[in-house]
Design a protein around this motif. Structure first.
Motif, PDB file in Angstrom:
ATOM      1  N   UNK A 297       0.773  -1.231   0.000  1.00 40.86           N
ATOM      2  CA  UNK A 297       0.000   0.000   0.000  1.00 40.86           C
ATOM      3  C   UNK A 297       0.804   1.281   0.000  1.00 40.86           C
ATOM      4  N   UNK A 298       2.140   1.172   0.048  1.00 44.46           N
ATOM      5  CA  UNK A 298       2.964   2.376  -0.052  1.00 44.46           C
ATOM      6  C   UNK A 298       3.019   2.817  -1.512  1.00 44.46           C
ATOM      7  N   UNK A 299       2.705   4.078  -1.772  1.00 42.82           N
ATOM      8  CA  UNK A 299       2.783   4.570  -3.148  1.00 42.82           C
ATOM      9  C   UNK A 299       3.700   5.783  -3.274  1.00 42.82           C
ATOM     10  N   UNK A 300       4.352   6.135  -2.173  1.00 41.47           N
ATOM     11  CA  UNK A 300       5.325   7.240  -2.187  1.00 41.47           C
ATOM     12  C   UNK A 300       6.638   6.710  -1.626  1.00 41.47           C
ATOM     13  N   UNK A 301       7.661   6.711  -2.438  1.00 47.82           N
ATOM     14  CA  UNK A 301       8.975   6.253  -2.012  1.00 47.82           C
ATOM     15  C   UNK A 301       9.964   7.414  -2.068  1.00 47.82           C
ATOM     16  N   UNK A 302      10.843   7.454  -1.065  1.00 46.02           N
ATOM     17  CA  UNK A 302      11.947   8.410  -1.056  1.00 46.02           C
ATOM     18  C   UNK A 302      13.237   7.612  -1.163  1.00 46.02           C
ATOM     19  N   UNK A 303      14.035   7.923  -2.171  1.00 50.36           N
ATOM     20  CA  UNK A 303      15.279   7.199  -2.412  1.00 50.36           C
ATOM     21  C   UNK A 303      16.463   8.132  -2.198  1.00 50.36           C
TER      22      UNK A 303
ATOM     23  N   UNK B  36       1.804   6.564  -8.423  1.00 53.25           N
ATOM     24  CA  UNK B  36       3.044   6.369  -7.694  1.00 53.25           C
ATOM     25  C   UNK B  36       3.899   7.640  -7.763  1.00 53.25           C
ATOM     26  N   UNK B  37       4.644   7.880  -6.696  1.00 50.40           N
ATOM     27  CA  UNK B  37       5.530   9.037  -6.639  1.00 50.40           C
ATOM     28  C   UNK B  37       6.861   8.589  -6.038  1.00 50.40           C
ATOM     29  N   UNK B  38       7.947   8.849  -6.769  1.00 51.32           N
ATOM     30  CA  UNK B  38       9.281   8.473  -6.299  1.00 51.32           C
ATOM     31  C   UNK B  38      10.140   9.731  -6.239  1.00 51.32           C
ATOM     32  N   UNK B  39      10.581  10.069  -5.029  1.00 54.95           N
ATOM     33  CA  UNK B  39      11.441  11.226  -4.817  1.00 54.95           C
ATOM     34  C   UNK B  39      12.883  10.746  -4.715  1.00 54.95           C
TER      35      UNK B  39
END
Length: 581
Positions: free
Chosen positions: A394-400, A440-443
Motif C-alpha cells: 500500500x505504499x505509493x510514495x517512495x523516497x530514495x 506512484x511518486x518516487x522522490x
C-alpha cells in the motif's frame, strides 16, 4: 533591554522565551555548577536533537549542576542583540552566558563552526582560547565532529570525544572540587587530562612538512597530557530521560523519540557514525516500551520515532513494534521510522496500520559495482523486490537516497541512479489495476559525498564542486519518467564541509576570517557565502583543494591520528584497499 514587546518584533519570538513544558528550574547557589548547553543552530533544529535532551536531563539529575539551553539566534535576533548591546542568554533563567561555568557546544555538522564563533561573540566571550581571562567560562565541545577537533582547536578550551554519559560526571566532579578549592582555568584543564575523552588543544603542538602535511603531533613540555586521547565509551546504555522538553515553536521533528541502540553492525565504508559509535549497544525491549509510554504520557506528542543508525536492525524489532502498537493504538499515536531496510517490510507494514506514510530507502549508489565498493550489502534484485512488496503493502510514495562522488564513481555509475529509479517506478505497474489506488511518486535525492575521519574513505579525494555539478546535471537529464522528482545537494557547500571535515588547526584563521566577513548559518542555502570562504582561505594561506580534493597516502599522518576512537587505522586502511579491488 529585552522585553516581551521587543521580542514581538522578531520572526519567531518563541525561540527566545523559554518556559516550555518539562524544562527544569533550580535554585542557584554560589556552589552551583552552571552549564550552558549551546546548540549552534536555530532553536527548531536544536530542539529536534535527542542528544541535547538526553544530556540536559543527564546533567540536571545532579543536585550540584544546572544545565540550561542556548541556541544560535536567527539573523533578526543577532541584529537586535547587537543593536541593543545585549548579550546572548540561556533560556531557563535568561542569564547572560558570561555567568556560566561551562559553555558546552555540540558539533553535529562542520558547517556550524562559524555559528559557534557567532555565539561566543554575542556572549562577549573572546573567540580564541589564548585571549580568555579567569573571569570567562570554560568553553568545551563534543559531538561527532569533535572526532577531528583540530579545525576548531584555537577556539575550544577542551574537547570531549565519545559518549557524553561516560565521563561527564567525572569532569563535573573534578570541577566541583576545583571550584571549592579555588584555582585557575589552566589548573583545572590540567586536572582533567587523564579523563577518557578529554583533549586540551593548548597542551599540544603540531609541526608540518614543507608540502603542508603533518610531520609531528607532540605534547608541550611539562604538560601531563596523554600522547593518545582515548574516547569516552559507554559499555551499556542505561540512562534515558522519562520526559522530553516540548518546544513552544514547532520543531523540525515534532515528535517523541526513543533511542533503540547506539552503533551499527553494518560497516558501510562511507558512514562515520557506523565506526565512531562501535560496537553496537542495544537497549532492552521492555525498557524501550516502558520509556515510550512514559514519554508519550509526559509530552502529549502524537507521534513517536524509533531512533537508531538502522532501526530495523534492532535485534527485537518485531517484538518492540508489537509492544509499541498496543500503546500507540490506545493513545492514538503514530510510529515513524527515519529510514527502512527493505527486508524488514513485514514489520514495517504493521506500523503502517497506525499511519500510512511514505517509505524511505537508501540504496546509496545506483550500480551494483559501486554498492559493493562502499560495502552496502544490497543487491538490485533485493531493492526491486523490496519496493514491489512495499507497493503491494500500500505504499505509493517512495523516497530514495543516493550519494554522488563516491570513490571510484564513473559516468556509468551516475546514469545508474536514474536507471534504478526508473526500474523502481516500473515495479509499481506490475501491480494489478485494482491495487494501484493512487499514482506512484518516487522522490530521488543525491547528496554530495564528503569523506570523513575514522572511515575507510578518510584517505579518498573528494570530488570538486565542478565535477559534482556535472554529475548532478547528468542524472537530472537522465530522469525521464514524470513520476520521479529529483533534487540534489549544493556542491559548493559540500566543498567547505569537506575542508572542515579533514582539516587541521591551521584552518582556525580561515574560520575566524570567514565569520568576521559575514559567514554564519553556512548550512542554510540562503545564507551560505562561498566567496567569503574562498577569500578566508586565501587570507589564511591555505587552499580548499589541499584539504578536500587530494588523496592521502598510506603513510601520511592525519590530523586526528592521535585520537583512539576504538577502531584501528590498520583496519580502516584494509577496508579502503578492499574498496578499490
Amino acid at each position: 533591554m529585552i522585553t516581551q514587546e521587543s521580542l514581538l518584533t522578531l520572526e519567531k519570538p518563541g525561540r527566545y522565551t523559554g518556559g516550555e513544558v518539562n524544562i527544569i528550574k533550580k535554585e542557584i547557589t554560589p556552589a552551583t555548577i552552571r552549564f550552558a548547553f549551546c546548540f549552534p543552530d536555530v532553536y527548531e533544529i536544536g530542539m529536534s536533537h535527542l542528544g541535547l535532551q538526553i544530556l540536559y536531563f543527564f546533567m540536571n539529575r545532579r543536585e550540584d549542576t544546572y544545565c540550561e539551553r542556548v541556541f544560535m539566534p536567527w539573523p533578526d535576533m543577532v541584529e537586535f542583540l547587537r543593536r541593543e548591546n545585549e548579550p546572548l542568554f540561556a533560556l531557563e533563567t535568561g542569564d547572560a552566558l558570561g555567568k556560566f561555568d561551562f559553555l558546552g557546544f555540540t558539533l553535529q555538522y562542520e558547517m556550524s563552526y562559524t555559528n559557534v564563533l557567532a555565539m561566543l561573540d554575542l556572549a562577549g566571550i573572546p573567540l580564541r582560547t589564548s585571549e580568555r581571562g579567569e573571569d570567562t567560562p570554560l568553553v568545551c565541545a563534543g559531538g561527532p565532529c569533535a572526532t577531528n577537533p583540530e579545525p576548531m582547536a584555537d577556539f575550544i578550551d577542551f574537547f570531549y570525544i565519545g559518549d557524553g554519559e561516560a565521563s561527564l560526571d567525572k569532569i563535573l566532579d573534578r570541577y566541583a572540587e576545583h571550584k571549592k578549592a579555588g584555582g585557575t582555568r589552566l589548573e583545572f584543564l590540567r586536572k582533567i587530562t587523564d579523563i577518557a575523552g578529554v583533549y586540551v588543544p593548548a597542551f599540544y603542538d603540531v609541526e608540518y612538512n614543507p608540502d603542508g602535511t603533518i610531520l609531528m603531533f607532540l605534547k608541550k613540555p611539562l604538560e601531563a597530557a596523554p600522547a593518545v586521547v582515548r574516547r569516552a565509551f559507554l559499555p551499556t546504555l542505561e540512562f534515558f530521560p522519562e520526559t522530553l522538553i516540548v518546544p513552544l515553536v514547532e520543531a523540525t521533528h515534532a515528535r517523541a523519540v526513543i533511542e533503540l541502540a547506539r552503533g551499527c553492525k553494518r560497516g558501510c565504508r562511507f558512514c562515520q557514525a557506523g565506526f565512531i559509535y562501535r560496537p553496537l549497544r542495544e537497549r532492552g525491549v521492555e525498557e524501550l516500551i516502558a520509556q515510550a509510554e512514559k514519554i508519550l504520557t509526559n509530552t502529549g506528542y502524537e507521534e513517536i520515532s524509533l531512533l537508531s543508525l538502522s532501526a530495523c536492525d534492532y535485534r527485537h524489532f518485531g517484538e518492540l513494534v508489537d509492544g509499541l502498537l498496543e500503546i500507540c493504538k490506545k493513545k492514538r499515536v503514530n510510529i515513524s521510522l527515519p529510514s527502512t531496510r527493505l527486508d524488514a517490510l513485514d514489520v514495517v507494514q504493521k506500523i503502517k496500520t497506525v499511519r500510512s506514510s511514505s517509505l524511505t530507502v537508501a540504496p546509496e549508489a545506483g550500480s551494483q559495482r559501486l554498492r559493493d565498493a562502499i560495502f552496502k550489502n544490497l543487491t538490485e534484485e533485493e531493492i526491486l523486490s523490496g519496493c514491489f512488496r512495499a507497493y503491494k503493502s500500500g505504499f505509493d510514495k517512495l523516497k530514495l537516497y543516493f550519494m554522488s562522488g563516491l570513490p571510484g564513481e564513473t559516468t556509468e555509475d551516475s546514469f545508474a541512479v536514474a536507471e534504478l529509479s526508473e526500474k523502481i517506478v516500473e515495479k509499481y505497474y506490475e501491480l494489478s489495476y485494482e491495487e494501484r489506488k493512487r499514482p506512484v511518486s518516487v522522490s530521488v535525492s543525491t547528496s554530495c559525498f564528503v569523506p570523513k575521519p575514522f572511515t575507510p574513505f578518510q584517505w579518498a579525494a573528494q570530488v570538486t564542486p565542478e565535477d559534482f555539478a556535472a554529475t548532478q546535471r547528468e542524472v537530472k537529464a537522465s530522469v525521464r519518467k514524470k513520476q520521479i522528482s529529483y533534487r540534489y545537494h549544493d556542491s559548493k557547500t559540500a566543498q567547505i564541509e569537506g575542508v572542515m571535515a579533514r582539516g587541521d588547526r591551521r584552518l582556525g584563521a580561515a574560520i575566524e576570517a570567514a565569520y568576521r566577513n559575514g559567514a554564519i548559518f553556512d548550512g542554510w542555502t540562503e545564507h551560505f557565502k562561498y566567496d567569503v570562504w574562498l577569500a578566508a582561505f586565501e587570507a589564511a594561506g591555505v587552499t580548499a583543494e589541499f584539504y578536500a580534493n587530494r588523496e592521502r597516502g598510506a603513510d601520511e599522518l592525519l590530523p586526528w591520528d592521535f585520537i583512539d576512537i576504538g577502531v584501528s587505522k590498520e583496519l580502516l586502511r584494509r577496508e579502503w584497499e578492499r574498496s578499490n579491488v
